[in-house]
Design an enzyme around this catalytic site. Sequence first.
Site, PDB file in Angstrom:
ATOM      1  N   GLY A 268       0.822  -1.195   0.000  1.00 44.52           N
ATOM      2  CA  GLY A 268       0.000   0.000   0.000  1.00 44.52           C
ATOM      3  C   GLY A 268       0.859   1.248   0.000  1.00 44.52           C
ATOM      4  O   GLY A 268       2.083   1.190  -0.076  1.00 44.52           O
ATOM      5  N   VAL A 269       0.203   2.414   0.085  1.00 47.24           N
ATOM      6  CA  VAL A 269       0.942   3.671   0.049  1.00 47.24           C
ATOM      7  C   VAL A 269       1.051   4.250   1.454  1.00 47.24           C
ATOM      8  O   VAL A 269       0.282   3.913   2.347  1.00 47.24           O
ATOM      9  CB  VAL A 269       0.266   4.692  -0.890  1.00 47.24           C
ATOM     10  CG1 VAL A 269       0.253   4.184  -2.308  1.00 47.24           C
ATOM     11  CG2 VAL A 269      -1.154   5.001  -0.413  1.00 47.24           C
ATOM     12  N   GLY A 270       2.042   5.111   1.644  1.00 45.61           N
ATOM     13  CA  GLY A 270       2.218   5.778   2.924  1.00 45.61           C
ATOM     14  C   GLY A 270       3.580   5.546   3.525  1.00 45.61           C
ATOM     15  O   GLY A 270       4.404   4.785   2.995  1.00 45.61           O
ATOM     16  N   ASN A 271       3.818   6.197   4.666  1.00 42.89           N
ATOM     17  CA  ASN A 271       5.150   6.128   5.268  1.00 42.89           C
ATOM     18  C   ASN A 271       5.452   4.754   5.854  1.00 42.89           C
ATOM     19  O   ASN A 271       6.605   4.321   5.873  1.00 42.89           O
ATOM     20  CB  ASN A 271       5.326   7.224   6.323  1.00 42.89           C
ATOM     21  CG  ASN A 271       4.346   7.083   7.473  1.00 42.89           C
ATOM     22  OD1 ASN A 271       3.275   6.522   7.318  1.00 42.89           O
ATOM     23  ND2 ASN A 271       4.720   7.606   8.625  1.00 42.89           N
ATOM     24  N   GLU A 293      -0.277  -2.455  -7.055  1.00 42.32           N
ATOM     25  CA  GLU A 293      -1.134  -1.481  -7.735  1.00 42.32           C
ATOM     26  C   GLU A 293      -0.401  -0.188  -8.025  1.00 42.32           C
ATOM     27  O   GLU A 293      -0.585   0.423  -9.073  1.00 42.32           O
ATOM     28  CB  GLU A 293      -2.343  -1.143  -6.848  1.00 42.32           C
ATOM     29  CG  GLU A 293      -3.127  -2.333  -6.392  1.00 42.32           C
ATOM     30  CD  GLU A 293      -3.834  -2.036  -5.090  1.00 42.32           C
ATOM     31  OE1 GLU A 293      -5.069  -1.989  -5.117  1.00 42.32           O
ATOM     32  OE2 GLU A 293      -3.167  -1.819  -4.068  1.00 42.32           O
ATOM     33  N   ASN A 383     -11.156   6.726   2.943  1.00 40.93           N
ATOM     34  CA  ASN A 383     -10.834   6.704   1.514  1.00 40.93           C
ATOM     35  C   ASN A 383     -11.578   5.592   0.783  1.00 40.93           C
ATOM     36  O   ASN A 383     -12.223   5.820  -0.218  1.00 40.93           O
ATOM     37  CB  ASN A 383      -9.329   6.534   1.300  1.00 40.93           C
ATOM     38  CG  ASN A 383      -8.533   7.704   1.834  1.00 40.93           C
ATOM     39  OD1 ASN A 383      -9.027   8.821   1.905  1.00 40.93           O
ATOM     40  ND2 ASN A 383      -7.298   7.452   2.207  1.00 40.93           N
TER      41      ASN A 383
END
Length: 503
Positions: A268-271, A293, A383
């Site tokens: 996934g995305v993020g820090n 993705e 989201n």
Amino acid sequence: MSNRIAHAGLAAKRMSAEQAAALIDPGMSVGMSGFTGAGYPKAIPLALATRITAARDRGEPFALRILTGASTAPELDGALARAGGIDFRLPYQSDPELRARINAGEIEYMDIHLGHVAQYTWFGFLGHMDVAVVEVSAILPDGRLVPSTSVGNNKTWLDLADKVILEVNHRQPRGLDGMHDIYYGTALPPARKPIPLVHPGDRIGEPYLRCDPDKVIAVVETDAPDRLGAFAPPDDTSRRIAANLVDFFRQEIRAGRLHGQLLPLQSGVGNVANAVLAGLRDAGFRGLTAFTEVIQDGMLELIGDGTIEVASASSFALSPQGVADFVANIDRYRERIVLRPQEMSNHAELIRRLGVIGMNGMVEADLYGNVNSTHVAGTSIINGIGGSGDFARNGFLSCFLTPSTAKNGAISAIVPMVSHVDHTEHDVAVVVTEQGLADLRGLSPKQRARKIIENCAHPDYRPMLQDYFERACLHSRGRHTPHLLPEALSWHQRFLETGTMRA
């Protein structure tokens, strides 16, 4: 500005964004390109928002049904939501304006697995599509389209929409030509055949999107960047989460369930995701692959230094610094990156065959391994589920990661019962916080509860969770999955009333 439009017939259809927006009528279903702030149309949505605002000022209703690949940007989701121009939206969003109006009940929103959108559209479940508005980076002499920085659902929109409007963005690097793999071998049941992909780097389709030139009613030229922000650098909590997961991978290698190159990674995305990727590199892993993705900065860095040999995705989500690196080294990246439609990047058949390791964030998990990744207090969407469910249910390993607390400790990410379920206990294999990791495979509900409390809960909340669980085991009517129903969601209610989950 016509050097990117090599098809004479389509070049003759060039017009302004305002003229193109005038071709979209109230009540239409519009498929827009865009996936995580990349590859979305830059000019037409803004012109459309201006037109909608003027119509509504005259007292004329004007709203659209908007379908995309995933989240887009303020120039699309934000502008149209602010103008009151969206009455239905799917499948994923992250714009604050759009989110606020969804949660206020002004916009109907369908949260759906990203891997289901294209096939649901083909099945007819999502209704008829009137217009597709798709950004591309160039048009070839024969009318084929060079995709942009995201593919998303563009193939399906171009195939099924009655009419097509193209935005040709001169800001997108010409070096994107050859990076995409558009597979046209899908079919409706019962005519489906196996998808011939057995490695993340396999190319099984074409580099270009097809579109009947007769369906194209407008071509708009733009010169604008994708709207992508930088994620915060990994903090100490994120690095501890990453270290726990890397240690687990090492244990799996020693047990013979994984090899040194692991299996294809989905992130996934993020820090936290960036921290995990950096942790793999720092731990000495090499020769990795990704079937995911989105490619964000952390994954691009690993591709650049050779930690990841090849990555398959549907979109980029790069910071301005990441974009600069990508453009400067695009010839090298084009050999290691494949961009596919999201019906391929998120396809259950491919995820299962490749044995993907899914690593995704979450809002909260309960004692038994159910995960909420989309809602606050069970009612307000954040989201959306995105593609996490595609990988959780179908992958080799489904790992969910989060700090153990939020809001300066006022919220526990481990709760007696989640307020909304996106991923059931049956699809969750591993829960990771900075406190530790709970491997839930092969465990009964009560065994899972003990492991999650002991390994993942913050010390401030661990005694409260233990107390709830012990009393539930004594007094619950159902001893298989013990719960005290009057108290199960009391932590969320206490937070809403007092601002903290602490008793």
